[in-house]
Design a protein around this motif. Structure first.
Motif, PDB file in Angstrom:
ATOM      1  N   HIS A  99      88.159  71.503  -0.167  1.00  0.00           N
ATOM      2  CA  HIS A  99      88.515  70.337   0.914  1.00  0.00           C
ATOM      3  C   HIS A  99      87.359  68.840   0.419  1.00  0.00           C
ATOM      4  O   HIS A  99      87.127  68.587  -0.256  1.00  0.00           O
ATOM      5  CB  HIS A  99      87.657  71.404   2.105  1.00  0.00           C
ATOM      6  CG  HIS A  99      86.285  70.818   1.699  1.00  0.00           C
ATOM      7  ND1 HIS A  99      85.245  72.286   1.005  1.00  0.00           N
ATOM      8  CD2 HIS A  99      85.304  70.293   1.884  1.00  0.00           C
ATOM      9  CE1 HIS A  99      83.950  72.195   1.604  1.00  0.00           C
ATOM     10  NE2 HIS A  99      83.447  70.684   1.420  1.00  0.00           N
ATOM     11  N   PRO A 145      74.380  72.676   9.857  1.00  0.00           N
ATOM     12  CA  PRO A 145      75.261  72.228  10.414  1.00  0.00           C
ATOM     13  C   PRO A 145      74.975  71.928  11.427  1.00  0.00           C
ATOM     14  O   PRO A 145      73.744  72.012  12.296  1.00  0.00           O
ATOM     15  CB  PRO A 145      76.649  73.724  10.867  1.00  0.00           C
ATOM     16  CG  PRO A 145      75.973  74.087   9.403  1.00  0.00           C
ATOM     17  CD  PRO A 145      74.389  74.243   8.976  1.00  0.00           C
ATOM     18  N   ALA A 146      75.373  70.773  12.600  1.00  0.00           N
ATOM     19  CA  ALA A 146      75.073  70.529  13.610  1.00  0.00           C
ATOM     20  C   ALA A 146      74.983  71.471  15.160  1.00  0.00           C
ATOM     21  O   ALA A 146      75.849  72.855  14.577  1.00  0.00           O
ATOM     22  CB  ALA A 146      76.046  69.423  14.463  1.00  0.00           C
ATOM     23  N   GLN A 154      72.686  68.388  11.910  1.00  0.00           N
ATOM     24  CA  GLN A 154      73.138  68.201   9.956  1.00  0.00           C
ATOM     25  C   GLN A 154      73.197  67.096   9.543  1.00  0.00           C
ATOM     26  O   GLN A 154      74.430  66.373   8.378  1.00  0.00           O
ATOM     27  CB  GLN A 154      74.564  68.198  11.620  1.00  0.00           C
ATOM     28  CG  GLN A 154      74.304  66.856  12.051  1.00  0.00           C
ATOM     29  CD  GLN A 154      74.249  66.378  13.286  1.00  0.00           C
ATOM     30  OE1 GLN A 154      73.371  67.416  13.905  1.00  0.00           O
ATOM     31  NE2 GLN A 154      74.153  65.124  14.080  1.00  0.00           N
ATOM     32  N   GLY A 171      76.762  62.168   8.369  1.00  0.00           N
ATOM     33  CA  GLY A 171      75.979  63.225   8.693  1.00  0.00           C
ATOM     34  C   GLY A 171      77.739  63.591  10.174  1.00  0.00           C
ATOM     35  O   GLY A 171      78.069  62.370  10.802  1.00  0.00           O
ATOM     36  N   PRO A 172      77.825  64.484   9.864  1.00  0.00           N
ATOM     37  CA  PRO A 172      77.981  65.729   9.681  1.00  0.00           C
ATOM     38  C   PRO A 172      78.027  65.821   7.934  1.00  0.00           C
ATOM     39  O   PRO A 172      78.225  65.136   7.714  1.00  0.00           O
ATOM     40  CB  PRO A 172      78.259  66.691   9.876  1.00  0.00           C
ATOM     41  CG  PRO A 172      79.096  66.533  11.068  1.00  0.00           C
ATOM     42  CD  PRO A 172      78.719  64.649  11.522  1.00  0.00           C
ATOM     43  N   ILE A 173      76.652  66.156   6.540  1.00  0.00           N
ATOM     44  CA  ILE A 173      77.132  66.114   5.800  1.00  0.00           C
ATOM     45  C   ILE A 173      77.783  67.164   4.899  1.00  0.00           C
ATOM     46  O   ILE A 173      77.933  68.452   6.062  1.00  0.00           O
ATOM     47  CB  ILE A 173      76.010  66.314   5.583  1.00  0.00           C
ATOM     48  CG1 ILE A 173      74.366  66.858   4.729  1.00  0.00           C
ATOM     49  CG2 ILE A 173      75.112  64.890   5.783  1.00  0.00           C
ATOM     50  CD1 ILE A 173      73.534  67.018   4.230  1.00  0.00           C
ATOM     51  N   GLU A 174      77.914  67.723   4.013  1.00  0.00           N
ATOM     52  CA  GLU A 174      78.072  68.756   3.563  1.00  0.00           C
ATOM     53  C   GLU A 174      77.444  69.960   2.835  1.00  0.00           C
ATOM     54  O   GLU A 174      75.979  70.186   2.957  1.00  0.00           O
ATOM     55  CB  GLU A 174      78.622  69.090   1.657  1.00  0.00           C
ATOM     56  CG  GLU A 174      79.966  67.878   1.257  1.00  0.00           C
ATOM     57  CD  GLU A 174      80.696  68.535   1.670  1.00  0.00           C
ATOM     58  OE1 GLU A 174      81.431  69.874   1.421  1.00  0.00           O
ATOM     59  OE2 GLU A 174      82.404  68.805   1.779  1.00  0.00           O
ATOM     60  N   PHE A 175      77.425  71.285   3.345  1.00  0.00           N
ATOM     61  CA  PHE A 175      76.853  72.176   3.416  1.00  0.00           C
ATOM     62  C   PHE A 175      76.577  72.987   1.780  1.00  0.00           C
ATOM     63  O   PHE A 175      77.885  73.710   2.249  1.00  0.00           O
ATOM     64  CB  PHE A 175      77.065  72.850   4.473  1.00  0.00           C
ATOM     65  CG  PHE A 175      76.656  71.676   5.833  1.00  0.00           C
ATOM     66  CD1 PHE A 175      75.174  71.312   5.827  1.00  0.00           C
ATOM     67  CD2 PHE A 175      77.922  71.818   6.690  1.00  0.00           C
ATOM     68  CE1 PHE A 175      75.660  70.014   7.374  1.00  0.00           C
ATOM     69  CE2 PHE A 175      77.278  71.322   8.099  1.00  0.00           C
ATOM     70  CZ  PHE A 175      76.215  70.326   7.968  1.00  0.00           C
ATOM     71  N   LEU A 210      82.794  65.363   2.653  1.00  0.00           N
ATOM     72  CA  LEU A 210      82.044  64.648   3.571  1.00  0.00           C
ATOM     73  C   LEU A 210      81.530  63.805   3.419  1.00  0.00           C
ATOM     74  O   LEU A 210      80.101  64.499   3.158  1.00  0.00           O
ATOM     75  CB  LEU A 210      81.866  65.231   5.114  1.00  0.00           C
ATOM     76  CG  LEU A 210      81.600  65.308   5.533  1.00  0.00           C
ATOM     77  CD1 LEU A 210      82.570  64.152   6.872  1.00  0.00           C
ATOM     78  CD2 LEU A 210      81.719  66.199   7.027  1.00  0.00           C
ATOM     79  N   ILE A 261      80.233  61.224   5.171  1.00  0.00           N
ATOM     80  CA  ILE A 261      79.271  60.576   6.460  1.00  0.00           C
ATOM     81  C   ILE A 261      79.059  60.595   6.672  1.00  0.00           C
ATOM     82  O   ILE A 261      77.527  61.364   5.887  1.00  0.00           O
ATOM     83  CB  ILE A 261      80.664  61.042   7.734  1.00  0.00           C
ATOM     84  CG1 ILE A 261      80.216  62.204   7.855  1.00  0.00           C
ATOM     85  CG2 ILE A 261      82.437  60.512   6.940  1.00  0.00           C
ATOM     86  CD1 ILE A 261      81.254  62.780   9.446  1.00  0.00           C
ATOM     87  N   LEU A 315      76.008  77.707   4.968  1.00  0.00           N
ATOM     88  CA  LEU A 315      77.123  78.594   5.692  1.00  0.00           C
ATOM     89  C   LEU A 315      77.418  79.896   5.923  1.00  0.00           C
ATOM     90  O   LEU A 315      77.450  80.125   7.116  1.00  0.00           O
ATOM     91  CB  LEU A 315      78.357  77.449   5.398  1.00  0.00           C
ATOM     92  CG  LEU A 315      78.545  76.091   5.288  1.00  0.00           C
ATOM     93  CD1 LEU A 315      79.936  75.899   4.743  1.00  0.00           C
ATOM     94  CD2 LEU A 315      78.266  75.951   6.673  1.00  0.00           C
TER      95      LEU A 315
END
Lengths: 385, 385
Positions: free
Chosen positions: A7, A203-204, A197, A14-18, A10, A12, A23
């Protein structure tokens, strides 16, 4: 490298990569929120937060509540100030406006001290403001996600304690806890609110915050009841204290899955010295900022001392439009964010560099982000002047 | 049968057991909360909620907010009533007391209409109360999780519309949405608040609610601003409307993982007729209640018309103590809940029968629960008189 399907990264603010393990904890089988196994997990999570915030004072009080970072504002406004109180809000972007709105909702009078976009209020003007009026508390956005401006907490807190010792020092650390140095006890902070997040890497869905014994005392000596029910210290404090003492307790049902994920994330974070973590964020940030400068671009935060370590807000060149650049970056496999500061939203973009994207040596997110940005600007016809 | 590790079946009245696919959605890779893929997922989720609540009126408004069921009370108290307003709270257990506390927090005057434990206020006394005073809204706990008492909504709403047509009909459906029949439009309900972790079958962490066009109009004609910031319709309504229209929007960061899980759960629920789902819950409930009766035990709700279909609250025999019985049931592989109603908390236990535990033919949770209860009581020396 990862169990997650392929994928776009990410990136941005936040949210960031986890992390995979975080997960996986999100899909923990169902447990009773008042059963011994989950009570232990929640209790440990609260205790780990003390370490993340670097507080050993037993009178400090952590909170973890289902919600978002925004709920932290209600916690502060509805519990630590009373209707009619004055509070001083240091403004470094979008989020100070919203925090002020939140205070006004609870009848608290918010006075903003504003700086030019990309800058932050300076200590002499803050000192002047603190001497002009008695403020119940002062708020500072540690990193404003809309501008990437970093505020300095240590000297600020010293100033407040010197000039207006009864004023509580409240930090909006939504975009800073986990990536920027915060020494809760040593810097004599009274409240730091954050969310799961961003640099905490979960995660948020969780509002996370820490309050000093002094803040709790201020709450306990209120003349009026708290202004919110869901965000009431009165309702939540016994619950948090019971969970941390490994005793079952009920006010509202927590989210066992999110708390498990937070437990996993905090265990990972605390498995290494926090100083290493902050250094990794500084290094990644410098790498991004160096590339931005080499591209001939400017940041919203012009003074390096005001630049966040977990994100960078970058002015676009004249002829490059975010609605064209961002989809092109997505095609190149990275997700950046558009502008958020109302006055200049279309003129800049934001990139986050927090959590596993900077701490996991197996990930190349930051290099990919820089390469994508270079390629995206080139595709848009931009050449360094 | 399941990808989840072997674990005791969680049969408390929420959180419940979750489907594998729902739990897998909890570990969805990170997505931007304002990116097209997640915006589509959130938008579809909101639209599916309309089907779950059986509303086709376009003026109805669904909300999904990070939080817990408790946050729904703040949504009602801070938006649909104003300071000084009178509201009528029908009391069938613990949760009406808390809802009343929530109203008082926002300056709203809550009048409770109480029934004996295990019963519910009757229509004639409700009619009398509605005629005595003008109430801005009436609240009813559809199923009180502390007592297992089911309230009748259709006749109640008819009564309110006939006797006091300006009074909004507000339902606390935390323990009913997804397992008890609710026809939002047909029954002319104005608000139903619920949470994710009970019969909707998605992990805890989401406040879910639906409001009628009439409720939204009442909100829009407020004379005072909403009493909460995080729970403000003003802040959330445009966000919900934008997401459902597949437009990115920001007030506070939602939880993409929880929303994915809710999307999966709602997709599963709506793949079959809702009437089948309610019938399955009635059948499982009858099975449990029949076994309870055959054991010579009594329910808190003595009248079958007042008995919930998603849970059963059971008085313990004289010499059987919950702190001994519940751990023994856990050893037998099932988790029941203790009492919650303050006055009689130690004298009864509760068992939930909601979601996949009753709808998934591959699961034998209900049979195991009954067998465990029989064995547990026998181990405790209980014999039917």
């Amino acid at each position: 490298m990862s169990n997650q399907p392929n994928h776009p990264a990410l990136l941005i603010p936040g949210p960031i990569e986890f992390d995979d393990a975080v997960l996986q904890s999100m899909s923990h089988y169902s447990e009773s929120h008042v059963g011994a196994p989950f009570v232990a997990t929640f209790g440990e999570t609260l205790s780990m937060l003390r370490k993340l915030f670097q507080t050993t004072d037993p009178s400090s009080q952590p909170f973890v509540i289902s919600g978002s970072g925004t709920l932290g504002w209600d916690l502060v406004a509805a519990n630590l100030a009373e209707p009619g109180d004055d509070v001083l809000v240091l403004h470094t972007g979008y989020f100070a406006d919203s925090f002020s709105d939140c205070f006004e909702t609870y009848g608290v009078k918010a006075t903003q001290l504003k700086a030019a976009i990309g800058s932050r209020p300076q200590l002499p003007e803050i000192e002047k403001a603190l001497k002009e009026k008695k403020y119940k508390l002062l708020t500072v956005t540690h990193v404003d996600t809309s501008t990437g401006v970093l505020s300095e907490l240590k000297a600020l807190s010293e100033l407040v304690h010197r000039v207006s010792p009864d004023t509580l020092v409240i930090v909006d650390g939504v975009c800073s806890v986990g990536c920027e140095e915060i020494e809760f006890d040593k810097w004599q902070l009274d409240g730091v609110i954050t969310a799961s997040q961003k640099a905490i890497g979960c995660p948020a869905g969780l509002s996370i915050s820490m309050y000093s014994g002094r803040a709790i005392k201020a709450f306990q000596s209120r003349k009026t009841p708290p202004g919110s029910y869901f965000a009431s210290f009165k309702n939540w404090m016994p619950i948090m204290q019971n969970y941390e003492a490994k005793k079952a307790s009920y006010f509202a049902t927590p989210s066992p899955q999110l708390v498990h994920a937070l437990h996993t994330s905090l265990t990972q974070i605390l498995s290494k010295p926090l100083s290493d973590r902050f250094a990794a964020h500084r290094a990644a940030s410098q790498k991004v900022k160096k590339a931005v400068t080499e591209l001939g671009l400017k940041q919203l935060a012009s003074d390096p001392a005001d630049q966040a370590n977990g994100m960078t807000a970058i002015y676009l060149p004249e002829n490059v439009k975010a609605p064209e650049l961002l989809p092109n970056l997505l095609k190149k496999g990275v997700i950046f964010a558009g502008g958020l500061h109302k006055e200049i939203a279309t003129k800049y973009i934001r990139v986050g560099h927090m959590g596993v994207s900077v701490t996991d040596p197996k990930r190349d997110d930051i290099d990919r982000a820089i390469t994508a940005l270079q390629g995206g600007l080139s595709d848009a016809g931009y050449q360094k002047a």
